[in-house]
Design a protein around this motif. Structure first.
Motif, PDB file in Angstrom:
ATOM      1  N   ARG A  70     -10.117  10.021  -5.889  1.00  0.00           N
ATOM      2  CA  ARG A  70     -10.263  10.938  -6.919  1.00  0.00           C
ATOM      3  C   ARG A  70      -9.116  11.866  -7.158  1.00  0.00           C
ATOM      4  NH1 ARG A  70     -14.878  13.015  -9.374  1.00  0.00           N
ATOM      5  NH2 ARG A  70     -14.279  14.805  -9.719  1.00  0.00           N
ATOM      6  N   LEU A  71      -8.251  12.337  -6.274  1.00  0.00           N
ATOM      7  CA  LEU A  71      -6.919  12.633  -6.357  1.00  0.00           C
ATOM      8  C   LEU A  71      -6.074  11.800  -7.079  1.00  0.00           C
ATOM      9  CD1 LEU A  71      -5.132  15.037  -5.556  1.00  0.00           C
ATOM     10  CD2 LEU A  71      -4.633  14.277  -3.314  1.00  0.00           C
ATOM     11  N   SER A  72      -5.961  10.448  -6.677  1.00  0.00           N
ATOM     12  CA  SER A  72      -5.128   9.603  -7.201  1.00  0.00           C
ATOM     13  C   SER A  72      -5.175   9.389  -8.627  1.00  0.00           C
ATOM     14  CB  SER A  72      -5.481   8.214  -6.535  1.00  0.00           C
ATOM     15  OG  SER A  72      -5.388   8.388  -4.838  1.00  0.00           O
ATOM     16  N   MET A  73      -6.384   9.558  -9.002  1.00  0.00           N
ATOM     17  CA  MET A  73      -6.812   9.324 -10.649  1.00  0.00           C
ATOM     18  C   MET A  73      -6.158  10.711 -11.383  1.00  0.00           C
ATOM     19  SD  MET A  73     -10.508   8.038 -10.263  1.00  0.00           S
ATOM     20  CE  MET A  73     -10.922   7.900 -11.794  1.00  0.00           C
ATOM     21  N   ARG A  74      -6.368  11.738 -10.680  1.00  0.00           N
ATOM     22  CA  ARG A  74      -6.048  12.975 -11.309  1.00  0.00           C
ATOM     23  C   ARG A  74      -4.349  13.095 -11.424  1.00  0.00           C
ATOM     24  NH1 ARG A  74     -10.008  17.386  -8.563  1.00  0.00           N
ATOM     25  NH2 ARG A  74     -11.950  16.665  -9.640  1.00  0.00           N
ATOM     26  N   LEU A  75      -3.687  12.454 -10.404  1.00  0.00           N
ATOM     27  CA  LEU A  75      -2.359  12.319 -10.487  1.00  0.00           C
ATOM     28  C   LEU A  75      -1.743  11.184 -11.359  1.00  0.00           C
ATOM     29  CD1 LEU A  75      -1.477  13.307  -6.545  1.00  0.00           C
ATOM     30  CD2 LEU A  75      -1.193  14.708  -8.614  1.00  0.00           C
ATOM     31  N   GLY A  76      -2.536  10.460 -11.779  1.00  0.00           N
ATOM     32  CA  GLY A  76      -2.135   9.273 -12.287  1.00  0.00           C
ATOM     33  C   GLY A  76      -1.562   8.261 -11.697  1.00  0.00           C
ATOM     34  N   LEU A  77      -1.801   8.052 -10.434  1.00  0.00           N
ATOM     35  CA  LEU A  77      -1.158   7.012  -9.635  1.00  0.00           C
ATOM     36  C   LEU A  77      -1.633   5.606  -9.860  1.00  0.00           C
ATOM     37  CD1 LEU A  77      -1.244   8.571  -6.125  1.00  0.00           C
ATOM     38  CD2 LEU A  77       0.311   9.118  -7.900  1.00  0.00           C
ATOM     39  N   SER A  78      -0.813   4.641  -9.699  1.00  0.00           N
ATOM     40  CA  SER A  78      -1.129   3.583 -10.057  1.00  0.00           C
ATOM     41  C   SER A  78      -1.965   2.804  -8.987  1.00  0.00           C
ATOM     42  CB  SER A  78      -0.074   2.347 -10.353  1.00  0.00           C
ATOM     43  OG  SER A  78       0.920   2.484  -9.085  1.00  0.00           O
ATOM     44  N   LYS A  79      -2.159   3.208  -7.821  1.00  0.00           N
ATOM     45  CA  LYS A  79      -2.734   2.679  -6.813  1.00  0.00           C
ATOM     46  C   LYS A  79      -3.497   3.851  -6.009  1.00  0.00           C
ATOM     47  CE  LYS A  79       0.863   0.763  -5.062  1.00  0.00           C
ATOM     48  NZ  LYS A  79       1.910   0.083  -4.342  1.00  0.00           N
ATOM     49  N   PRO A  80      -4.648   3.620  -5.267  1.00  0.00           N
ATOM     50  CA  PRO A  80      -5.538   4.881  -4.836  1.00  0.00           C
ATOM     51  C   PRO A  80      -4.814   5.102  -3.393  1.00  0.00           C
ATOM     52  CG  PRO A  80      -6.615   2.842  -4.734  1.00  0.00           C
ATOM     53  CD  PRO A  80      -5.524   2.532  -5.762  1.00  0.00           C
ATOM     54  N   LEU A  81      -4.813   6.318  -3.124  1.00  0.00           N
ATOM     55  CA  LEU A  81      -4.336   6.792  -1.923  1.00  0.00           C
ATOM     56  C   LEU A  81      -5.724   6.603  -0.785  1.00  0.00           C
ATOM     57  CD1 LEU A  81      -2.899  10.289  -2.804  1.00  0.00           C
ATOM     58  CD2 LEU A  81      -1.698   7.870  -2.366  1.00  0.00           C
ATOM     59  N   THR A  82      -5.337   6.323   0.391  1.00  0.00           N
ATOM     60  CA  THR A  82      -6.026   6.339   1.461  1.00  0.00           C
ATOM     61  C   THR A  82      -5.277   6.778   2.661  1.00  0.00           C
ATOM     62  OG1 THR A  82      -5.484   3.918   2.208  1.00  0.00           O
ATOM     63  CG2 THR A  82      -7.179   4.161   0.700  1.00  0.00           C
ATOM     64  N   MET A  83      -6.019   6.903   3.857  1.00  0.00           N
ATOM     65  CA  MET A  83      -5.264   7.277   4.950  1.00  0.00           C
ATOM     66  C   MET A  83      -4.186   6.397   5.598  1.00  0.00           C
ATOM     67  SD  MET A  83      -6.050  10.353   5.441  1.00  0.00           S
ATOM     68  CE  MET A  83      -5.487  10.689   7.160  1.00  0.00           C
ATOM     69  N   TYR A  84      -4.680   5.104   5.208  1.00  0.00           N
ATOM     70  CA  TYR A  84      -3.742   3.854   5.599  1.00  0.00           C
ATOM     71  C   TYR A  84      -2.568   3.764   4.819  1.00  0.00           C
ATOM     72  CZ  TYR A  84      -3.345  -0.286   8.333  1.00  0.00           C
ATOM     73  OH  TYR A  84      -3.100  -1.232   9.327  1.00  0.00           O
ATOM     74  N   VAL A  85      -2.596   4.369   3.625  1.00  0.00           N
ATOM     75  CA  VAL A  85      -1.295   4.476   2.647  1.00  0.00           C
ATOM     76  C   VAL A  85      -0.480   5.170   3.377  1.00  0.00           C
ATOM     77  CG1 VAL A  85      -0.685   5.209   0.379  1.00  0.00           C
ATOM     78  CG2 VAL A  85      -2.592   3.679   0.381  1.00  0.00           C
ATOM     79  N   ALA A  86      -0.938   6.408   3.768  1.00  0.00           N
ATOM     80  CA  ALA A  86      -0.146   7.411   4.384  1.00  0.00           C
ATOM     81  C   ALA A  86       0.736   6.674   5.801  1.00  0.00           C
ATOM     82  CB  ALA A  86      -0.711   8.551   4.969  1.00  0.00           C
ATOM     83  N   ARG A  87       0.412   5.963   6.461  1.00  0.00           N
ATOM     84  CA  ARG A  87       0.743   5.009   7.373  1.00  0.00           C
ATOM     85  C   ARG A  87       1.966   4.218   6.893  1.00  0.00           C
ATOM     86  NH1 ARG A  87       0.256   4.508  12.634  1.00  0.00           N
ATOM     87  NH2 ARG A  87       0.154   2.331  13.989  1.00  0.00           N
ATOM     88  N   HIS A  88       1.521   3.435   5.862  1.00  0.00           N
ATOM     89  CA  HIS A  88       2.268   2.376   5.375  1.00  0.00           C
ATOM     90  C   HIS A  88       3.504   2.954   4.806  1.00  0.00           C
ATOM     91  CE1 HIS A  88       0.515  -1.851   5.429  1.00  0.00           C
ATOM     92  NE2 HIS A  88      -0.265  -1.154   6.063  1.00  0.00           N
ATOM     93  N   SER A  89       3.252   4.128   4.247  1.00  0.00           N
ATOM     94  CA  SER A  89       4.389   4.928   3.282  1.00  0.00           C
ATOM     95  C   SER A  89       5.444   5.357   4.344  1.00  0.00           C
ATOM     96  CB  SER A  89       3.755   6.258   2.491  1.00  0.00           C
ATOM     97  OG  SER A  89       2.783   5.468   1.402  1.00  0.00           O
TER      98      SER A  89
ATOM     99  N   ARG B 275       0.723  -1.228  -0.008  1.00  0.00           N
ATOM    100  CA  ARG B 275       0.126  -0.022  -0.059  1.00  0.00           C
ATOM    101  C   ARG B 275       1.027   1.302   0.076  1.00  0.00           C
ATOM    102  NH1 ARG B 275      -4.607  -1.382   4.455  1.00  0.00           N
ATOM    103  NH2 ARG B 275      -5.277  -3.491   3.850  1.00  0.00           N
ATOM    104  N   ALA B 276       2.050   1.034   0.127  1.00  0.00           N
ATOM    105  CA  ALA B 276       3.146   2.221   0.313  1.00  0.00           C
ATOM    106  C   ALA B 276       3.325   3.088  -0.921  1.00  0.00           C
ATOM    107  CB  ALA B 276       4.225   1.862   1.038  1.00  0.00           C
ATOM    108  N   VAL B 277       3.476   4.171  -0.999  1.00  0.00           N
ATOM    109  CA  VAL B 277       4.036   4.905  -2.127  1.00  0.00           C
ATOM    110  C   VAL B 277       5.293   5.452  -1.643  1.00  0.00           C
ATOM    111  CG1 VAL B 277       1.824   5.532  -3.018  1.00  0.00           C
ATOM    112  CG2 VAL B 277       2.707   6.867  -1.210  1.00  0.00           C
ATOM    113  N   ASP B 278       6.044   5.953  -2.608  1.00  0.00           N
ATOM    114  CA  ASP B 278       7.465   6.430  -2.285  1.00  0.00           C
ATOM    115  C   ASP B 278       7.480   7.964  -2.188  1.00  0.00           C
ATOM    116  OD1 ASP B 278       6.946   7.732  -5.029  1.00  0.00           O
ATOM    117  OD2 ASP B 278       8.237   6.197  -6.057  1.00  0.00           O
TER     118      ASP B 278
END
Length: 346
Positions: free
Chosen positions: A273-292, A156-159
């Motif tokens: 929606r923000l993830s789609m606009r940025l063209g990210l391969s996976k959707p952002l969630t609040m949990y993604v912030a924690r994993h990241s 779930r993490a992003v760089d």
């Protein structure tokens, strides 16, 4: 003298012979006083207490103790199980492995993820185990052959580059701005969960630190207060003068629990929606912030013990679940270097 004895709910619904009841009275007192009761009704193990009746009792206890989250999970699991049974209730002592396995199969056929199926199994097992202990029913171990574990979830993490991209994104409306900023606030505060962010108070900032207790564990954590955090607070100030951020409002007519649920849904919607606009391969969630935060920290060679403490984990084993996919990537990169070294020497 009147002695009042309260029997468990359901005992007197039918005719039954109660077990021996012994009462010891302290005659040294001016009035008789019940000091000990030894009540073991012989019919207790055969009382046909149903799942819904028992859960209703548990739910009421949890409501009294303000444990709303657990109360909701118990009610949710029971309703899903009764839905599977066509709305028909079931006696607790009639729940067996065949019934539970059929329910598991039903959930899988409905397209639920393995993690969601396991969630329902774990909650129902907790309810059943409580019934075994409290009502002295025979434990048939009906959950032994269904999955109640924690399946490995996709990364779930992003760089860091993605976090920077999110921070620099120009939002189009207030709801999107709040969602983006709460995501960043979570990352800046070492992966603070949404429920903890929403419930922060202005008084939680003391002596240059944000001091709060995790809702999940009650553990107290301290985070050094940074200008980036203050900037987000300035953009989304308190709505009631009590909360730190403009997420929940004590002065609103809607209950805080309901406000929290609505805000959580809204934030995740706008992050998607923000993830789609940025063209990210996976959707952002609040949990993604924690994993990241955990992933990036591990990539900077911060010890697992430090990451575990930062996240508020009681055990490094929990942290290792977060970091398992990271370690696999490190091993793969190391293997590539070894292969390259062999080829270069060939």
């Amino acid at each position: 003298m009147i002695i009042k004895i309260e029997l468990p709910k359901g005992i007197m619904k039918g005719s039954a012979t109660l077990g021996k009841l012994s009462i010891t009275l302290d005659k040294a007192q001016a009035d008789y006083l019940v000091t000990h009761t030894d009540y073991v009704p012989a019919c207790l193990s055969t009382v046909a207490t149903t799942l819904s009746e028992f859960v209703e009792t548990l739910v009421e206890q949890l409501r009294t103790n303000n444990k709303e989250r657990i109360r909701e999970t118990y009610a949710c699991a029971m309703n899903r199980f009764l839905q599977f049974r066509g709305g028909h209730d079931i006696a607790l002592d009639a729940i067996g492995s065949q019934e539970v396995e059929a329910f598991e199969s039903h959930l899988k056929q409905a397209g639920l993820t393995l993690n969601t199926v396991s969630f329902y199994m774990r909650v129902l097992r907790a309810i059943y185990n409580k019934a075994v202990r409290q009502l002295s029913i025979t434990d048939k171990r009906p959950f032994d052959r269904v999955f109640t574990g924690y399946p490995r979830t996709p990364k779930r993490a992003v760089d860091v580059e993605t976090i920077t991209l999110v921070a620099g994104y120009r939002t189009t409306n207030a709801d999107e701005a709040l969602a983006r900023d709460l995501f960043l606030f979570s990352f800046y505060t070492r992966g603070m969960s949404f429920v903890d962010i929403a419930n922060l108070r202005r008084c939680d900032i003391r002596n240059g630190h944000l001091i709060y207790k995790r809702s999940k564990t009650g553990q107290e954590l301290q985070v050094a207060w940074r200008p980036e955090m203050q900037t987000i607070v300035d953009r989304h100030p308190s709505l009631d003068g009590d909360h730190l951020l403009g997420v929940l409002n004590n002065d609103a007519t809607l209950k805080l629990r309901r406000q929290y649920q609505q805000q959580q849904s809204k934030v995740n919607y706008h992050l998607k929606r923000l993830s789609m606009r940025l063209g990210l391969s996976k959707p952002l969630t609040m949990y993604v912030a924690r994993h990241s935060w955990a992933t990036i920290a591990r990539g900077m060679d911060i010890p697992v013990s430090v990451i575990s403490d930062s996240l508020g984990h009681h055990s490094e084993k929990t942290t290792q679940i977060y970091l398992k996919s990271i370690d696999a990537d490190v091993i793969d990169r190391a293997n590539e270097k070894l292969i390259a070294a062999v080829e270069n020497n060939g």
